[in-house]
Design an enzyme around this catalytic site. Structure first.
Site, short mmCIF file in Angstrom:
data_model
loop_
_atom_site.label_atom_id
_atom_site.label_comp_id
_atom_site.label_asym_id
_atom_site.label_seq_id
_atom_site.Cartn_x
_atom_site.Cartn_y
_atom_site.Cartn_z
N SER A 1 0.81 -1.22 0.00
CA SER A 1 0.00 0.00 0.00
C SER A 1 0.84 1.27 0.00
O SER A 1 0.31 2.36 0.18
CB SER A 1 -0.93 0.01 1.22
OG SER A 1 -0.18 0.05 2.40
N LYS B 1 -6.42 3.06 8.92
CA LYS B 1 -5.53 4.07 8.34
C LYS B 1 -6.14 5.47 8.45
O LYS B 1 -5.45 6.45 8.74
CB LYS B 1 -5.22 3.73 6.88
CG LYS B 1 -4.36 2.49 6.72
CD LYS B 1 -4.16 2.14 5.25
CE LYS B 1 -3.29 0.89 5.10
NZ LYS B 1 -3.08 0.52 3.70
#
EC number: 3.4.21.53
Length: 774
Positions: free
Chosen positions: A677, A720
């Site tokens: 990511s 996140k």
């Protein structure tokens, strides 16, 4: 020892017997090679060499299948029988050893070396002879199987070696022991070996006698007990007395009738009860049957609790016991709603998957409470034996049912909430695979007739609500995982942890430490600081321990008279917990060149990750530091290749990669970092460093990149986003395909962050790089 002669004679292999010198023996011979050898011997001097096979099952032995030392014998008489075999009378002459072996095609011929008897009497020989004869006499008196005439014959012999051979032929020795005597050429050594063997046989005879006496005594006692027991039964029958085993059997019969067992199980129980009634109470089988009947009677076969189908009440209980975890609560309420409509439904099989400390086990207990069901917990951590699940067969000593049946007995109902804790911690070894045994338990199509090795009869588990817990789904075998409905509990947000601490953990610790609400108050800012700076976890276990530490220090202050009440704030928190342990990522104070803020997922929740890029004159070397995993290294290589392909559009010289060494660094080098990511973050930092354009300080980003610049979806968006919000970021760049995950983010966080879904790196540049906005 001296060699007397060497010559060739026919060979007759023997099976299971051997011939000693001076020994006369009748033999039946049927093998073709042996018959031919006998006929050859009779044609010459009637002498034939006999030795024993090592393995009696071999039909056509070779040299390696025979003992090399045997006896040269003389055939005194030979007679053919009607069945085709030959009966011979042979006499042993001398010991001999095979020197050369030959297969003539019709019989075996051997070149042998014979040995003289060579007996020279002396004092030692006489002493050995007397000892041997004395022991042999004692053995004859003990065994009663050897005639006194045999002893008289032996005792008259002067040749100790010959006497030893005769004695050895009459002892019940194993063939290798007899062969050892035959192979011992030295007379003194032979007598010593025989003396040891006679002593050993005497000890065996003594043990046999002792065992025989014990068996006889035991049989007499058993017969006596049986006679007395039959008399007692007759007396009880006459008096109508129901005491003793008769009363016990009657009581067991009543319990079986009242247990509401299925018909086939009840029939099995009555059959075992009849066996139990007939078997002696002292028999070990009696205890096994009694234990089995106790298990059958104590198991719930039809007893069930009535489900409390009040959805509003269940929702209230779940909300009181647990903050958040909306998906799990919703699934339980859905089950209740369907149950209320159908009044009949198979128990669901749920698997709560998530990090330690998020409340999986306590949630299962709350579900049982909200349904009004019994709760049973079985820990599967470290279970290796299949029998732990399916039970042991009754033939084994100490056999017991498996954990499923034990749990049902403990619950006492057929519809409890059954928690299979730590289902991912099972393992397998030579005793079987317990996860395979669970397949039947957790299959809604099969568990209505679960088979336990101990109970043997099918048991219905279909009404049980199974809830499993796991930390790591990857360690659960695929077939087992497929049978469960997975509900992921990723962890609590910062706000949720503060609420849990305020409404659940703090009141609990205040009570457990003997305090009351008036004596201790912990402000919201202090709770937030504890969550951020003193714990790093997905659950709330460490948070509870920190609150317990505050309560203990408070109790000490109150008991010592220093304070009457304590208020904990962000300013005085260090007095209770010491210096902060952890730090968390924070947004940059100003726009930076070559620095981009990425979003990372950790087991303890989300965090920010600063990715730095620096350029230095060189030859195009790409350096990666910060303890990166293989996936993250590949992301950096991919991002670098993409930037090279876009060099012209970005206004970079075509040979920029040959003039600069590029160093990509992710701070906190001691912490391993990996995951797919970080691609767009690395690419953004690279572009910023190469174009000398800064990256917006309030922008965070997450997403993987391809060589063509496409942005791929990621996981853990909720965590996140929470990390970004905590760090003070305002804009979040996410992959377009992750838009669906925005609903999972709390509204309080969603309202303060601007999300930018993107599909290509060009869009990222326009949002993140200062001066590229349109």
């Amino acid at each position: 020892m001296k060699t007397q002669s060497e010559y060739t004679v026919p060979l007759l292999p023997l099976r299971g017997i051997l011939v000693y010198p001076s020994m006369v023996l009748h033999l039946d011979v049927g093998r073709d090679y042996s018959v031919q050898a006998l006929e050859k011997a009779m044609m010459n001097s009637s002498e034939i060499f006999m030795t024993t096979q090592k393995d009696v099952s071999i039909e056509e032995p070779k040299q390696e299948d025979l003992y090399q030392v045997g006896t040269l014998t003389k055939v005194n008489q030979m007679m053919k029988l009607q069945n085709g075999t030959i009966r011979v009378l042979v006499e042993g002459m001398r010991r001999a050893k095979i020197v050369k072996f030959q297969d003539t095609g019709t019989y075996y011929s051997v070149f042998i070396e014979t040995f003289d008897k060579n007996f020279e009497p002396d004092a030692e020989t006489e002493a050995l002879m007397r000892t041997m004869l004395d022991l042999f006499s004692q053995y004859i008196n003990q065994s009663k199987k050897i005639s006194n005439e045999t002893f008289a014959t032996v005792s008259d012999m002067e040749d100790g070696g010959k006497a030893a051979d005769i004695i050895a032929s009459h002892l019940p020795l194993r063939l290798p022991q007899k062969q050892e005597i035959l192979e011992t050429i030295d007379v003194k050594q032979r007598m010593r070996k025989l003396i040891e063997l006679i002593k050993n046989e005497q000890e065996i005879l003594s043990l046999e006698r002792a065992i025989s006496k014990q068996v006889k005594k035991s049989m007499e006692r058993t017969q006596k007990e049986y006679y007395l027991r039959e008399q007692m039964k007759a007396i009880q029958k006459e008096l109508g007395d129901k005491e003793g085993k008769t009363a016990e059997v009657h009581e067991l019969r009543e319990k079986i009738l009242n247990a509401n067992m299925p018909e086939h199980v009840a029939n099995m129980a009555f059959k075992e009860l009849d066996r139990y009634e007939k078997i002696s109470a002292t028999s070990s089988e009696s205890g096994v049957i009694r234990n089995y009947l106790d298990w059958l009677i104590s198991l719930p076969w039809s007893n069930a609790t009535v489900d409390d189908l009040d959805i509003a009440k269940a929702e209230k209980i779940l909300n009181e016991d647990h903050y958040g975890l909306e998906k799990v609560k919703e699934r339980v309420l859905e089950y209740l709603a369907v149950q209320q409509i159908t009044q009949s439904m198979k128990g669901p099989i749920l698997c709560l998957a998530g990090p330690p400390g998020v409340g999986k086990t306590s949630l299962a207990r709350s579900i049982a409470k909200s349904l009004g069901r019994k709760f049973v917990r079985v820990s599967l951590g470290g279970v290796k034996d299949e029998s732990e699940i399916r039970g042991h067969r009754r033939t084994y000593v100490g056999a017991m049912p498996g954990r499923m049946i034990q749990g049902m007995k403990k619950a006492g109902t057929i519809n409890p909430v059954f928690l299979l804790d730590e289902i991912d911690k099972m393992s397998s070894d030579f005793r079987g695979d317990p996860s395979s045994a669970l397949l039947e338990v957790l299959d809604p199509e099969q568990n209505h007739s679960f088979s336990d090795h101990y109970i043997e009869e099918p048991y219905d588990l279909s009404k049980v609500m199974f809830i499993a817990t796991a930390n790591d789904l990857s360690t659960i075998p695929g077939p087992l995982r497929d049978r469960m409905e997975i509900i992921s509990i990723s962890g609590y947000t910062e706000m949720e942890k503060i609420e849990i601490a305020k409404n659940h953990l703090l009141p609990k610790q205040i009570k457990e430490n003997g305090l009351n609400r008036n004596q201790l108050r912990v402000n919201a800012d202090a709770l937030q600081l504890i969550v951020r700076r003193y714990t790093r976890e997905a659950g709330v276990r460490s948070l509870e321990r920190k609150l317990a530490a505050i309560c203990r220090k408070t109790a000490k202050m109150i008991v010592s008279g220093k304070r009457k009440r304590v208020t904990v704030t962000a300013k005085n928190l260090e007095d209770f917990l010491g210096k902060p342990i952890f730090h968390y990522g924070q947004a940059e104070m100003e726009d930076q060149i070559g620095v981009a803020t990425g979003l990372a997922y950790t087991a303890a929740g989300g965090d920010t990750l600063q990715i730095e890029v620096s350029l230095s004159p060189g030859k195009g070397k790409l350096m990666l530091t910060g303890k990166l995993g293989d996936v993250m290294k590949e992301s950096a290589q991919t991002a670098f290749s993409f930037v090279r392909s876009k060099a012209e559009e970005l206004g970079l010289p075509d040979d920029f990669h040959e003039k600069y060494d590029i160093h990509i660094h992710v701070p906190e080098g001691a912490v391993p970092k990996d995951g797919p990511s970080a691609g767009i973050t690395i690419a953004t930092a690279l572009i910023s460093a190469l174009t000398k354009h800064a990256v917006h300080k309030e922008v965070g980003m997450t997403g993987e990149i391809t060589l063509r610049g496409r942005v791929l979806p990621i996981g853990g968006l909720k965590e996140k986003s929470l990390g970004a919000h905590r760090a003070g970021l305002k804009k979040i760049i996410i992959p377009k395909e992750n838009e669906k995950d925005l609903d999972d983010i709390p509204e309080s966080v969603r309202g303060e962050l601007a999300f930018y879904p993107v599909t290509h790196m060009d869009e990222v540049i326009k949002i993140a790089i200062v001066g590229e906005e349109q």
